[in-house]
Write a protein that holds these residues in place. Structure first.
Motif, PDB file in Angstrom:
ATOM      1  N   CYS A   1       0.865  -1.178   0.000  1.00 21.27           N
ATOM      2  CA  CYS A   1       0.000   0.000   0.000  1.00 21.27           C
ATOM      3  C   CYS A   1       0.904   1.232   0.000  1.00 21.27           C
ATOM      4  O   CYS A   1       1.820   1.304   0.812  1.00 21.27           O
ATOM      5  CB  CYS A   1      -0.889   0.024   1.241  1.00 21.27           C
ATOM      6  N   ARG A   2       0.681   2.149  -0.917  1.00 22.35           N
ATOM      7  CA  ARG A   2       1.535   3.333  -0.971  1.00 22.35           C
ATOM      8  C   ARG A   2       0.863   4.563  -0.387  1.00 22.35           C
ATOM      9  O   ARG A   2       1.437   5.641  -0.386  1.00 22.35           O
ATOM     10  CB  ARG A   2       1.996   3.623  -2.409  1.00 22.35           C
ATOM     11  N   CYS A   3      -0.395   4.435   0.058  1.00 23.87           N
ATOM     12  CA  CYS A   3      -1.094   5.613   0.585  1.00 23.87           C
ATOM     13  C   CYS A   3      -1.054   5.701   2.101  1.00 23.87           C
ATOM     14  O   CYS A   3      -0.764   6.745   2.667  1.00 23.87           O
ATOM     15  CB  CYS A   3      -2.573   5.591   0.188  1.00 23.87           C
ATOM     16  N   THR A   4      -1.387   4.599   2.767  1.00 18.75           N
ATOM     17  CA  THR A   4      -1.833   4.730   4.156  1.00 18.75           C
ATOM     18  C   THR A   4      -0.733   4.654   5.192  1.00 18.75           C
ATOM     19  O   THR A   4      -0.942   5.049   6.325  1.00 18.75           O
ATOM     20  CB  THR A   4      -2.827   3.605   4.503  1.00 18.75           C
ATOM     21  N   GLY A   5       0.405   4.095   4.844  1.00 18.32           N
ATOM     22  CA  GLY A   5       1.393   3.837   5.887  1.00 18.32           C
ATOM     23  C   GLY A   5       1.000   2.669   6.777  1.00 18.32           C
ATOM     24  O   GLY A   5       1.634   2.415   7.792  1.00 18.32           O
ATOM     25  N   TYR A   6      -0.048   1.965   6.407  1.00 15.72           N
ATOM     26  CA  TYR A   6      -0.462   0.688   7.009  1.00 15.72           C
ATOM     27  C   TYR A   6      -1.116   0.789   8.388  1.00 15.72           C
ATOM     28  O   TYR A   6      -1.744  -0.158   8.838  1.00 15.72           O
ATOM     29  CB  TYR A   6       0.716  -0.316   7.108  1.00 15.72           C
ATOM     30  N   GLN A   7      -0.949   1.927   9.109  1.00 16.65           N
ATOM     31  CA  GLN A   7      -1.444   1.953  10.496  1.00 16.65           C
ATOM     32  C   GLN A   7      -2.955   1.686  10.541  1.00 16.65           C
ATOM     33  O   GLN A   7      -3.425   0.884  11.349  1.00 16.65           O
ATOM     34  CB  GLN A   7      -1.127   3.302  11.151  1.00 16.65           C
ATOM     35  N   GLY A   8      -3.681   2.372   9.662  1.00 15.56           N
ATOM     36  CA  GLY A   8      -5.127   2.177   9.641  1.00 15.56           C
ATOM     37  C   GLY A   8      -5.504   0.769   9.222  1.00 15.56           C
ATOM     38  O   GLY A   8      -6.488   0.201   9.715  1.00 15.56           O
ATOM     39  N   ILE A   9      -4.711   0.186   8.322  1.00 14.36           N
ATOM     40  CA  ILE A   9      -4.997  -1.184   7.865  1.00 14.36           C
ATOM     41  C   ILE A   9      -4.839  -2.169   9.026  1.00 14.36           C
ATOM     42  O   ILE A   9      -5.682  -3.041   9.249  1.00 14.36           O
ATOM     43  CB  ILE A   9      -4.071  -1.565   6.681  1.00 14.36           C
ATOM     44  N   VAL A  10      -3.749  -1.998   9.772  1.00 20.76           N
ATOM     45  CA  VAL A  10      -3.505  -2.907  10.901  1.00 20.76           C
ATOM     46  C   VAL A  10      -4.632  -2.779  11.927  1.00 20.76           C
ATOM     47  O   VAL A  10      -5.178  -3.784  12.406  1.00 20.76           O
ATOM     48  CB  VAL A  10      -2.129  -2.605  11.551  1.00 20.76           C
ATOM     49  N   ARG A  11      -5.012  -1.525  12.216  1.00 20.49           N
ATOM     50  CA  ARG A  11      -6.109  -1.317  13.188  1.00 20.49           C
ATOM     51  C   ARG A  11      -7.401  -1.946  12.673  1.00 20.49           C
ATOM     52  O   ARG A  11      -8.145  -2.569  13.430  1.00 20.49           O
ATOM     53  CB  ARG A  11      -6.315   0.184  13.428  1.00 20.49           C
ATOM     54  N   ALA A  12      -7.660  -1.784  11.389  1.00 20.66           N
ATOM     55  CA  ALA A  12      -8.902  -2.322  10.821  1.00 20.66           C
ATOM     56  C   ALA A  12      -8.936  -3.848  10.887  1.00 20.66           C
ATOM     57  O   ALA A  12      -9.966  -4.440  11.200  1.00 20.66           O
ATOM     58  CB  ALA A  12      -9.058  -1.853   9.377  1.00 20.66           C
ATOM     59  N   VAL A  13      -7.795  -4.473  10.590  1.00 22.43           N
ATOM     60  CA  VAL A  13      -7.769  -5.945  10.610  1.00 22.43           C
ATOM     61  C   VAL A  13      -7.982  -6.455  12.035  1.00 22.43           C
ATOM     62  O   VAL A  13      -8.740  -7.410  12.267  1.00 22.43           O
ATOM     63  CB  VAL A  13      -6.451  -6.479  10.008  1.00 22.43           C
ATOM     64  N   LEU A  14      -7.335  -5.787  12.999  1.00 22.49           N
ATOM     65  CA  LEU A  14      -7.507  -6.211  14.396  1.00 22.49           C
ATOM     66  C   LEU A  14      -8.963  -6.004  14.834  1.00 22.49           C
ATOM     67  O   LEU A  14      -9.545  -6.868  15.513  1.00 22.49           O
ATOM     68  CB  LEU A  14      -6.555  -5.420  15.306  1.00 22.49           C
ATOM     69  N   ASP A  15      -9.551  -4.894  14.413  1.00 22.92           N
ATOM     70  CA  ASP A  15     -10.947  -4.617  14.755  1.00 22.92           C
ATOM     71  C   ASP A  15     -11.873  -5.650  14.103  1.00 22.92           C
ATOM     72  O   ASP A  15     -12.772  -6.202  14.743  1.00 22.92           O
ATOM     73  CB  ASP A  15     -11.307  -3.196  14.304  1.00 22.92           C
ATOM     74  N   ALA A  16     -11.603  -5.930  12.825  1.00 20.84           N
ATOM     75  CA  ALA A  16     -12.435  -6.909  12.114  1.00 20.84           C
ATOM     76  C   ALA A  16     -12.321  -8.287  12.750  1.00 20.84           C
ATOM     77  O   ALA A  16     -13.309  -9.032  12.817  1.00 20.84           O
ATOM     78  CB  ALA A  16     -12.024  -6.969  10.638  1.00 20.84           C
TER      79      ALA A  16
END
Lengths: 172, 297
Positions: free
Chosen positions: A144-159
């Protein structure tokens, strides 16, 4: 080069895409990714690098994540394919991963998102209660070149939590 | 003009035999054919048209090439066994924990779901983990061809850079090795720019111990240093018949500074030697800190 390239080498294949059985003729050299996009209209599967590095084209083949740019469509004959179009429930309700990605700003341009969602469907199926470093390891095959992954990691843990709750598991 | 032809790979005829015998016969009869295993190296090369085969012989429809088992005290892995299945095999992990430790550093889950041990072995990338592991284990490579089956010791398998010593019409059918004794320790340590990338240097380390705690036997094999896996016999000799204490580890690792190392766009020979020393030291410390392996029953 020999003379056997005058006519395309084609085969009839059966793909079960998101539960729908499709019988189509494909050129045997066509990748599964191009088949999904151009033959079956499943343009949610994105193509970035087309050599297996970026992860954007990841789909599930019989439940296992795979780079659809590194498979021939003919190799998926008789397989069940799940693309990003197939992960939400039939009534249009988002998959908990999609809901969590929405809420945690886990995407900006969205190009990588389909490959991440399909990869995480497999990952959370195998590891319903992952630690953060396991999530980061599981995401390492998707760029991913946009997010820096932090939001993705949080989203996966939340999901993961939402899926556990939905499946009736008791969180430790 | 018909509909647009959306294809990346060059034109080829596709064959998907159901048995090893059929695949061998096709390989022997077709000109300019390539065998397709898991596709995690050949497919990118086809997409970029680095290779232009007239025929692709797909081995994915040969169920007999996918298996993990134990026979006559040896562990046997079919060539088309997916890396993910090897990584998850309890049998392999119990007797050869090195396999899972190395595989966790091979690509990503999505590529390991498709990638095979035979494909990685035949692609023979100098930095690849699995050839180094098979070299460290003194594995035997089982090959089928038009003249029958033959076995090749892993030491003789690489012919030169990215080229195995098998004919164009021969197929690796399986690999096998004698597991190290119960209680042995192992590690696979590598340095890559990003996790999942090809390593610049990787080290497979195996240690077996006597009852007094001294090292009975050591195996140190490096990936990414030479065109094929390199066994550092000097390091193995320094470790053997002595306690694996910090001095012994340092002394063994330092012998890697004398290895001949290759140069490419990623790293100079001197940097590779530096990594070889440091990573060998880390691999030995990591192996010693972990639990010993179970026994083959």
């Amino acid at each position: 080069m020999t003379d056997n390239h005058e006519l395309p080498d084609t085969r009839s294949v059966v793909l079960v895409v998101n539960g729908e059985r499709r019988e189509i003729d494909v050129e045997t050299r066509m990748t599964l990714a191009d088949c999904l996009r151009h033959k079956l209209g499943k343009t949610g599967t994105h193509l970035g690098c087309e050599h297996g590095v970026c992860g954007a084209c990841t789909v599930l083949v019989n439940g296992h994540s795979a780079r659809s740019c590194l498979m021939l469509a003919v190799q998926a004959n008789d397989a069940e394919i799940t693309t990003v179009e197939g992960i939400a429930s039939g009534d249009g309700e988002w998959h908990p991963l999609q809901q969590a990605f929405h809420e945690h700003h886990a995407l900006q341009c969205g190009f990588c998102t389909a490959g991440i969602l399909t990869s995480m469907v497999e990952f959370l199926g195998e590891n319903p209660d992952p630690a953060e470093d396991e999530v980061r390891e599981a995401l390492s095959g998707n760029i991913c070149r946009c997010t820096g992954y932090q939001g993705i990691v949080r989203a996966v843990l939340d999901a993961a939590g939402r899926l556990r709750a939905r499946n009736g598991a008791i969180s430790p | 003009m018909g509909p647009p032809r959306v294809v990346k790979p060059p034109p080829f005829r596709y064959h998907d035999p159901g048995t090893l015998e059929e695949a061998v016969a096709l390989g022997a009869s077709l000109d300019n054919a390539k065998f397709l295993a898991g596709g995690q190296s050949l497919m990118p090369m086809l997409n970029m048209r680095y290779v232009l085969p007239d025929h692709v012989i797909d081995l994915n429809r040969i169920p007999d090439l996918s298996h993990i088992g134990e026979a006559a005290g040896r562990l046997v892995i079919g060539a088309m066994t997916r890396q993910r299945d090897i990584e998850r095999s309890d049998l392999l992990h119990r007797h050869c924990p090195l396999m899972r430790k190395a595989l966790m550093q091979v690509g990503h889950p999505q590529t390991r779901n498709r990638g095979t041990i035979g494909g990685s072995l035949c692609h023979l990338d100098p930095a690849a983990e699995l050839p180094a592991v098979l070299a460290a284990l003194d594995a035997t490579i089982h090959v089928a061809g038009p003249d029958g089956a033959r076995d090749i010791p892993m030491t003789g398998f690489p012919a030169f850079y990215m080229t195995p010593a098998i004919g164009h019409d021969e197929i690796v059918s399986a690999v096998s090795f004698t597991p190290w004794p119960a209680g042995h320790k192992s590690a696979f340590v590598e340095f890559a720019r990003r996790p999942g990338d090809f390593a610049i240097v990787g080290v497979a380390a195996l240690l077996d111990f006597g009852t007094d705690g001294t090292v009975n036997r050591a195996g140190i094999v490096l990936a990414g240093v030479g065109p094929a896996p390199v066994r550092c016999t000097a390091a193995e000799e320094r470790l053997t018949r002595r306690m694996p204490d910090p001095d012994g580890i340092r002394s063994a690792a330092l012998t890697c500074a004398d290895l001949e190392a290759m140069e490419d766009v990623h790293a100079s020979p001197s940097y590779r030697r530096h990594l070889a020393v440091e990573l060998t030291s880390r691999a030995l410390r990591s192996a010693l800190a972990g639990p010993g392996a179970g026994s083959l029953v």
